[in-house]
Design an enzyme around this catalytic site. Structure first.
Site, PDB file in Angstrom:
ATOM      1  N   ARG A  56      12.759 -49.121 -40.946  1.00  0.00           N
ATOM      2  CA  ARG A  56      12.059 -48.774 -42.149  1.00  0.00           C
ATOM      3  C   ARG A  56      13.007 -48.161 -43.460  1.00  0.00           C
ATOM      4  NH1 ARG A  56       6.668 -47.229 -43.955  1.00  0.00           N
ATOM      5  NH2 ARG A  56       6.110 -47.596 -41.969  1.00  0.00           N
TER       6      ARG A  56
ATOM      7  N   TYR B  76      10.096 -52.671 -29.718  1.00  0.00           N
ATOM      8  CA  TYR B  76      10.582 -53.934 -30.201  1.00  0.00           C
ATOM      9  C   TYR B  76      12.134 -53.434 -30.897  1.00  0.00           C
ATOM     10  CZ  TYR B  76       8.451 -52.408 -34.602  1.00  0.00           C
ATOM     11  OH  TYR B  76       8.153 -51.747 -35.659  1.00  0.00           O
TER      12      TYR B  76
ATOM     13  N   ASP C 240      -1.222 -48.575 -49.605  1.00  0.00           N
ATOM     14  CA  ASP C 240      -2.085 -47.753 -48.836  1.00  0.00           C
ATOM     15  C   ASP C 240      -2.799 -46.947 -49.906  1.00  0.00           C
ATOM     16  OD1 ASP C 240      -1.330 -48.493 -46.324  1.00  0.00           O
ATOM     17  OD2 ASP C 240       0.000 -46.636 -46.099  1.00  0.00           O
TER      18      ASP C 240
END
Length: 388
Positions: free
Chosen positions: A102, A205, A283
């Site tokens: 991120r 991952y 969001d």
């Protein structure tokens, strides 16, 4: 409508805010981003950027600079470790599936917004947003900023959403999630692994050229947990919650030194996305549970469509109305799909779990193309090419 004559305020320097800042600045708008933090940064966590999200990064001119691991497959595994289903990401209609840290995506988008001409005002906590003929932003310091358009990309606790919709209460899903980063000591390849157990699952991952593994562990439980990404927990609590999982999961969790815990809450999709020169995205408009890995991608799609709709409209009002029309149905469908998905990973009744896993194995063996193409409605959609 000429965007190069518009003054635009963006609240929030997250993925959606930075993407819309670049998209609008590239079209000539005068963009200022308000961020309450002292710097543009992000805590350590991983993201999956599926082809629909990557299409936006490419259209913004940032695709080639994305620092990522190119995803090859998704493995669904029983919690003891046996493989249930392998989905080959190379079979997707568009195979640009990426695992991204991120912070690396935030850095890329922030640099892109600055390069396009957007300005940043840090340490600016927005406390109020006023829709109207000349929408305004007010900060905790008492300062006010007027613009032609205010965009709320300020996340779950959005001030802009409240200004448009009032206060809406979310409800606790009775699920909590831990997230952590650990070294990729086993040299795991470019794949997502989902270990599915009774009332729990673990997703892992690789990130950063395979040097790290991103872990997200979800558990169903009645005890309420705060909806905050910054809340930490004892790694021993995480390990205890998954101590009956197989060796692979236990080894990953044994390497956890710092872990964050947050409660998963379901929020309604906003009824009003735009009014009086104020719009919301990401969001702030449609908080999404993580079970389809689409939160970041939906914010990227919103950013592109908002800029595109404004550039094609004769007025701000018409552009914002078209933006909501183009986005609301798709995001509702994704939110609903994510909300339905958790139970598939958490089957606790052994015969039911066995039957479900048997069906998945059969589908993977007999119709692997069909198994992966069931997600084309998400992954193959390209907002940068859709009819306006």
């Amino acid at each position: 409508m000429r965007l190069d004559e518009m003054k635009i305020a963006v609240i929030g320097a997250g993925i959606g805010g930075l993407a819309v800042a670049r998209a609008l600045a590239l079209r000539g708008a005068d963009v200022t981003v308000f961020e309450q933090a002292p710097e543009i940064a992000e805590v350590g966590a991983g993201l999956q950027i599926s082809p629909n999200g990557f299409a936006v990064l490419a259209a913004l001119g940032l695709g080639d600079a994305l620092r990522s691991v190119r995803g090859a497959a998704v493995h669904l595994c029983d919690y003891h470790g046996g493989e249930v289903l392998r989905l080959d990401l190379g079979r997707l209609t568009r195979a640009e599936y990426h695992f991204v840290h991120r912070a690396d995506l935030i850095d890329l988008l922030a640099e892109g917004a600055r390069a396009a001409g957007a300005r940043f005002r840090l340490l600016q906590k927005v406390t109020d947003v006023g829709p109207g003929a000349r929408p305004r932003v007010e900060t905790a310091s008492g300062a006010a900023f007027e613009a032609d358009l205010v965009i709320g990309a300020d996340g779950l606790h959005s001030v802009a959403r409240t200004a448009l919709n009032g206060i809406t209460a979310p409800f606790f899903t009775r699920q909590v999630a831990w997230r952590a980063l650990v070294p990729n000591a086993a040299g795991r390849g470019a794949e997502v692994r989902v270990h599915m157990g009774p009332l729990r699952h673990v997703v892992s991952y690789p990130l950063r050229e395979g040097s790290l593994l991103n872990l997200v562990a979800v558990q169903e439980r009645a005890a309420w947990t705060s909806e905050s990404w910054s809340q930490t927990d004892d790694p021993q609590a995480l390990r205890a919650a998954f101590n009956d999982f197989g060796a692979e999961v236990r080894e990953m969790l044994a390497a956890v030194e710092t872990v964050h815990l947050w409660g998963l809450f379901r929020h309604p999709v906003a009824r009003v996305w735009q009014r009086g020169g104020v719009a919301i995205l990401g969001d702030a408009a449609h908080p999404t549970l993580p079970f389809m890995a689409q939160g970041a991608c939906m914010a990227l799609e919103d950013a592109w469509v908002l800029a595109d709709a404004l550039s094609r409209a004769e007025t701000v009002e018409a552009g914002l109305a078209r933006y909501q029309v183009r986005r609301e149905g798709r995001t509702r469908r994704v939110v609903e799909a994510a909300s339905r998905n958790a139970w598939k990973y958490h089957l606790s009744f052994p015969p039911l779990r066995w039957a479900a896993h048997t069906a998945l194995r059969a589908g993977g063996a007999l119709a692997p193309e069909r198994m992966i193409r069931q997600f084309d409605w998400i992954y193959a959609h390209d907002v940068t090419r859709e009819a306006a």
